[in-house]
Design a protein around this motif. Structure first.
Motif, PDB file in Angstrom:
ATOM      1  N   PRO A 162     116.569  43.745 -14.954  1.00 35.76           N
ATOM      2  CA  PRO A 162     115.822  42.478 -14.870  1.00 35.76           C
ATOM      3  C   PRO A 162     114.720  42.387 -15.921  1.00 35.76           C
ATOM      4  CG  PRO A 162     116.130  43.421 -12.681  1.00 35.76           C
ATOM      5  CD  PRO A 162     116.574  44.468 -13.665  1.00 35.76           C
ATOM      6  N   LYS A 193     111.689  41.406 -15.675  1.00 34.45           N
ATOM      7  CA  LYS A 193     110.368  41.903 -15.269  1.00 34.45           C
ATOM      8  C   LYS A 193     110.267  43.420 -15.391  1.00 34.45           C
ATOM      9  CE  LYS A 193     111.511  41.978 -10.310  1.00 34.45           C
ATOM     10  NZ  LYS A 193     111.133  41.435  -8.976  1.00 34.45           N
ATOM     11  N   ARG A 243     109.988  44.203 -19.099  1.00 32.57           N
ATOM     12  CA  ARG A 243     108.629  43.919 -19.563  1.00 32.57           C
ATOM     13  C   ARG A 243     107.679  45.048 -19.193  1.00 32.57           C
ATOM     14  NH1 ARG A 243     107.412  41.448 -23.526  1.00 32.57           N
ATOM     15  NH2 ARG A 243     108.311  39.451 -22.934  1.00 32.57           N
ATOM     16  N   GLN A 244     107.836  45.603 -18.012  1.00 35.83           N
ATOM     17  CA  GLN A 244     107.003  46.730 -17.597  1.00 35.83           C
ATOM     18  C   GLN A 244     107.214  47.933 -18.511  1.00 35.83           C
ATOM     19  OE1 GLN A 244     107.937  47.502 -13.469  1.00 35.83           O
ATOM     20  NE2 GLN A 244     107.260  45.469 -12.801  1.00 35.83           N
ATOM     21  N   VAL A 299     114.164  31.991 -13.263  1.00 33.55           N
ATOM     22  CA  VAL A 299     113.832  33.386 -12.951  1.00 33.55           C
ATOM     23  C   VAL A 299     113.437  34.133 -14.222  1.00 33.55           C
ATOM     24  CG1 VAL A 299     114.772  35.585 -12.167  1.00 33.55           C
ATOM     25  CG2 VAL A 299     115.231  33.505 -10.864  1.00 33.55           C
ATOM     26  N   ALA A 300     114.239  34.000 -15.277  1.00 33.32           N
ATOM     27  CA  ALA A 300     113.959  34.715 -16.519  1.00 33.32           C
ATOM     28  C   ALA A 300     112.610  34.304 -17.093  1.00 33.32           C
ATOM     29  CB  ALA A 300     115.067  34.468 -17.536  1.00 33.32           C
ATOM     30  N   SER A 322     110.028  33.024 -15.485  1.00 29.81           N
ATOM     31  CA  SER A 322     108.938  33.468 -14.610  1.00 29.81           C
ATOM     32  C   SER A 322     108.685  34.961 -14.715  1.00 29.81           C
ATOM     33  CB  SER A 322     109.247  33.098 -13.152  1.00 29.81           C
ATOM     34  OG  SER A 322     110.329  33.868 -12.637  1.00 29.81           O
ATOM     35  N   GLU A 323     109.726  35.714 -15.086  1.00 29.42           N
ATOM     36  CA  GLU A 323     109.581  37.165 -15.191  1.00 29.42           C
ATOM     37  C   GLU A 323     109.072  37.615 -16.564  1.00 29.42           C
ATOM     38  OE1 GLU A 323     113.213  39.041 -14.004  1.00 29.42           O
ATOM     39  OE2 GLU A 323     112.859  38.658 -11.868  1.00 29.42           O
ATOM     40  N   GLY A 324     108.909  36.658 -17.486  1.00 32.53           N
ATOM     41  CA  GLY A 324     108.310  37.008 -18.769  1.00 32.53           C
ATOM     42  C   GLY A 324     109.229  37.027 -19.958  1.00 32.53           C
TER      43      GLY A 324
END
Length: 216
Positions: free
Chosen positions: A91, A93, A96-97, A117-118, A120-122
């Motif tokens: 995913p 997110k 990104r982490q 979704v994509a 919102s997750e960055g």
């Protein structure tokens, strides 16, 4: 600084020797593509890293962004700018982490829900398609121009059209809000890749793609 651009080359090794593969990428970069995604579906991790390093030498020469398809580890190891993730990959997110705020993360989105979704997750951009039937050996689901436009309207990040794109088909996504065009076979398999890149750039200019200035 995150560096995106409207004409996006996605690599395909089909029917090309290693030397031809690299030569096409070099020619396309010199001719005016704005960013490159290394998409290699076969080979070991070590082989993929070697390809990433070799392609990065080319993109560095032209000061262009290199992204790696799927593989966060290869992007990190090669020093690429980031990754492009499909719906079956890690995913956004989580990527990104792992990669941090400065990496470029793109995501495939074929529906409004996936796009939301994509974003919102960055994700930094979306790839949406296939708009037209494609000859690449990648599983695709065709996306209507109406759905593509709806996705462009629903998010604030850039959305690229992909799938069977040719210069004469660029007008199909005019007035949709497309930020750019992603090309694969029509450049990678072209007899004259430089001329094909120029044809894409002309078609995009004529159809006002991108419709507005892209932000880094």
């Amino acid at each position: 600084m995150k560096k995106l651009g409207p004409l996006y080359l996605i690599t395909d090794h089909t029917n090309l020797t290693d030397d031809q593969f690299l030569a096409v990428i070099d020619t396309a970069c010199q001719a005016g593509v704005d960013m490159v995604q290394l998409r290699e579906k076969e080979g070991s991790s070590r082989e993929l890293l070697d390809w990433a390093n070799r392609v990065k030498e080319i993109t560095d020469k032209y000061d262009l962004t290199l992204l790696i398809d799927d593989r966060i580890d290869i992007a990190q190891a090669s020093g690429a700018a980031g990754v492009h993730l499909g719906q079956s990959d890690i995913p956004v997110k989580i990527a990104r982490q792992i990669l941090g705020p400065d990496a470029i993360i793109g995501a495939t989105a074929k529906t409004l829900d996936q796009a939301a979704v994509a974003a919102s997750e960055g994700a930094d951009y979306l790839g949406c398609g296939a708009i037209f039937p494609t000859t690449t050996h990648v599983k695709t689901v065709q996306t209507s121009v109406a759905t593509f436009k709806a996705i462009c309207d629903s998010v604030t990040i850039p959305v690229y059209t992909i799938g069977g794109m040719r210069p004469e088909r660029v007008n199909a996504v005019a007035n949709t809000g497309a930020a750019g065009v992603a090309v694969v076979s029509n450049v990678m398999q072209a007899t004259d890749p430089a001329a094909q890149v120029q044809q894409f750039k002309l078609a995009m200019q004529e159809n006002q793609i991108p419709a507005k200035q892209m932000k880094d």
